[in-house]
Design a protein around this motif. Structure first.
Motif, PDB file in Angstrom:
ATOM      1  N   THR A 207      55.816  32.542  26.820  1.00 27.60           N
ATOM      2  CA  THR A 207      56.732  33.027  25.800  1.00 27.60           C
ATOM      3  C   THR A 207      56.946  34.524  25.943  1.00 27.60           C
ATOM      4  OG1 THR A 207      54.915  33.324  24.220  1.00 27.60           O
ATOM      5  CG2 THR A 207      56.070  31.229  24.166  1.00 27.60           C
ATOM      6  N   TYR A 209      58.267  38.007  23.540  1.00 26.24           N
ATOM      7  CA  TYR A 209      58.666  38.512  22.230  1.00 26.24           C
ATOM      8  C   TYR A 209      59.019  40.002  22.315  1.00 26.24           C
ATOM      9  CZ  TYR A 209      53.972  40.579  21.621  1.00 26.24           C
ATOM     10  OH  TYR A 209      52.823  41.323  21.757  1.00 26.24           O
ATOM     11  N   ASP A 210      59.778  40.465  21.331  1.00 24.17           N
ATOM     12  CA  ASP A 210      60.144  41.881  21.245  1.00 24.17           C
ATOM     13  C   ASP A 210      59.041  42.620  20.511  1.00 24.17           C
ATOM     14  OD1 ASP A 210      62.964  42.023  22.330  1.00 24.17           O
ATOM     15  OD2 ASP A 210      63.210  40.445  20.828  1.00 24.17           O
ATOM     16  N   LYS A 218      54.658  42.550  17.199  1.00 23.78           N
ATOM     17  CA  LYS A 218      55.998  41.982  17.146  1.00 23.78           C
ATOM     18  C   LYS A 218      56.852  42.749  16.144  1.00 23.78           C
ATOM     19  CE  LYS A 218      58.420  37.572  16.711  1.00 23.78           C
ATOM     20  NZ  LYS A 218      58.276  36.118  16.455  1.00 23.78           N
ATOM     21  N   LYS A 240      59.943  44.121  25.929  1.00 16.91           N
ATOM     22  CA  LYS A 240      59.624  42.708  26.083  1.00 16.91           C
ATOM     23  C   LYS A 240      58.156  42.553  26.479  1.00 16.91           C
ATOM     24  CE  LYS A 240      63.888  41.202  25.526  1.00 16.91           C
ATOM     25  NZ  LYS A 240      64.261  40.387  24.343  1.00 16.91           N
ATOM     26  N   PRO A 289      60.870  28.270  19.602  1.00 14.40           N
ATOM     27  CA  PRO A 289      60.083  29.106  20.528  1.00 14.40           C
ATOM     28  C   PRO A 289      58.924  28.348  21.164  1.00 14.40           C
ATOM     29  CG  PRO A 289      60.660  30.378  18.595  1.00 14.40           C
ATOM     30  CD  PRO A 289      61.096  28.956  18.321  1.00 14.40           C
TER      31      PRO A 289
END
Length: 354
Positions: A207, A209-210, A218, A240, A289
């Motif tokens: 995965t 995430y930002d 996150k 990222k 997700p």
């Protein structure tokens, strides 16, 4: 200090290194021709290559001494890790290249960033285990501390003539520092700084995430203002972060491991942005997700199954998932080092028997 003329630089080199003027002039001409620069600039470069101090007494800094914003610094360090280079888009739309390395000395670690010409000039010449001197980089605040950015003014010298070289520990010692090799079957939960050698037997998810560039937590997107908000640092420009969940088997047992960030992308062997685009495409197609992470692992990065690695981290006992290895980093198996380890263990065992 006033800028020295070429003749003055030649005099300093002659005085400090004992070379003849003819030899110095010859080497300056070679550098000027090779690099396409003036002889004055070539004389400065030769002084750097020979570790000749032309600005008075040089301050022998270490990584632990560096503070973002410092200028005119130089450090001597070993190359601990070398990440694949990647392409990026500049503001004017043109393409550039950048590569990251992790360097270390006796006081700590830092990220070394090679941009464009610096990457072209140095990247292929550097290998894990090399000892290098980085001259006049930009010192910046990075995701995980200080970063050194190599620009057009910077120089990198391999195997420099510098007193700090003898302070650099071997890369094998740094990789294993404070980590204890254990069998998976011996883990109970709560172990810290352990090292496990095993085969990737299963992929759970990949995965992206930002995250906040400072704390890596996150961040939330505010569509009204089109901004990203970190609970701790406020409005930020996100980065990222890749998460790789996989299962390790070493014959004595099995454990689930989690690897984050550049280390996860490095193990996958793909650029963070490329992984992020694939993950985004799956979620835009309607997958959750969790579903996207599982599909990405199973269909894109299945080639990791069967790969033997060494993983380092802490072990926690999760109420729902059982034992988990929260990984700090990984390495390919160095069989020469493994043989040396076994020999050492055998010697210790024989001491107790004989």
């Amino acid at each position: 200090m006033a800028v020295l003329t070429k003749a003055q630089i030649v005099d300093v080199i002659e005085r400090q290194k004992g070379l003849s003027k003819d030899e110095i002039e010859r080497r300056i001409s070679e550098i000027a021709s090779r690099e396409g620069i003036s002889e004055h600039a070539a004389a400065l470069m030769l002084a750097e290559e020979l570790n000749v101090n032309i600005e008075g007494e040089e301050e022998l800094l270490h990584i632990g001494d560096l503070v973002p914003g410092m200028s005119g610094v130089n450090v001597v360090a070993g190359v601990l890790r070398k990440y694949p280079s990647r392409e990026y888009t500049r503001k004017d739309g043109s393409k550039g290249h950048v590569a990251n390395l992790v360097i270390y000395d006796s006081t700590g670690k830092a990220r070394l960033v090679l941009w464009d010409g610096g990457m072209t000039k140095y990247y292929n010449e550097l290998s894990v285990g090399d000892v290098i001197k980085i001259i006049d980089p930009s010192v910046r605040e990075g995701r995980n501390g200080v970063e050194l950015h190599v620009n057009f003014r910077s120089r990198i010298i391999k195997n420099p003539d510098d007193p700090r070289v003898k302070e650099i520990p071997p890369v094998e010692e740094v990789r294993s520092y404070n980590y204890r090799r254990v069998k998976i079957g011996e883990l109970l939960g709560g172990e810290r700084f352990v090292e496990v050698r095993g085969t990737i037997a299963k992929l759970y998810r990949v995965t992206v995430y930002d995250a906040c560039p400072q704390c890596r937590r996150k961040v939330d997107h505010n569509p009204t203002t089109d901004t990203w908000i970190c609970p701790e640092h406020g409005e930020v420009k996100p980065v990222k972060v890749v998460i790789l969940d996989f299962g390790l088997d070493d014959g004595s047992g099995y454990i689930r491991a989690t690897l984050f960030g550049d280390d996860a992308a490095d193990l996958i062997g793909k650029d963070v942005d490329e992984i992020g685009e694939k993950f985004k495409a799956l979620t835009e197609d309607g997958l959750t997700p969790k579903e996207a992470g599982r599909k990405l692992a199973e269909e894109e990065y299945y080639y990791l199954i069967g790969k033997e690695v060494i993983v380092r981290g802490n072990v926690v006992d999760d109420k729902f998932l059982g034992l988990l290895l929260k990984a700090f980093g990984w390495d390919d198996v160095d069989y020469r080092r493994e043989i040396a380890r076994i020999r050492t263990e055998l010697k210790e065992t024989l001491k107790g028997v004989l």
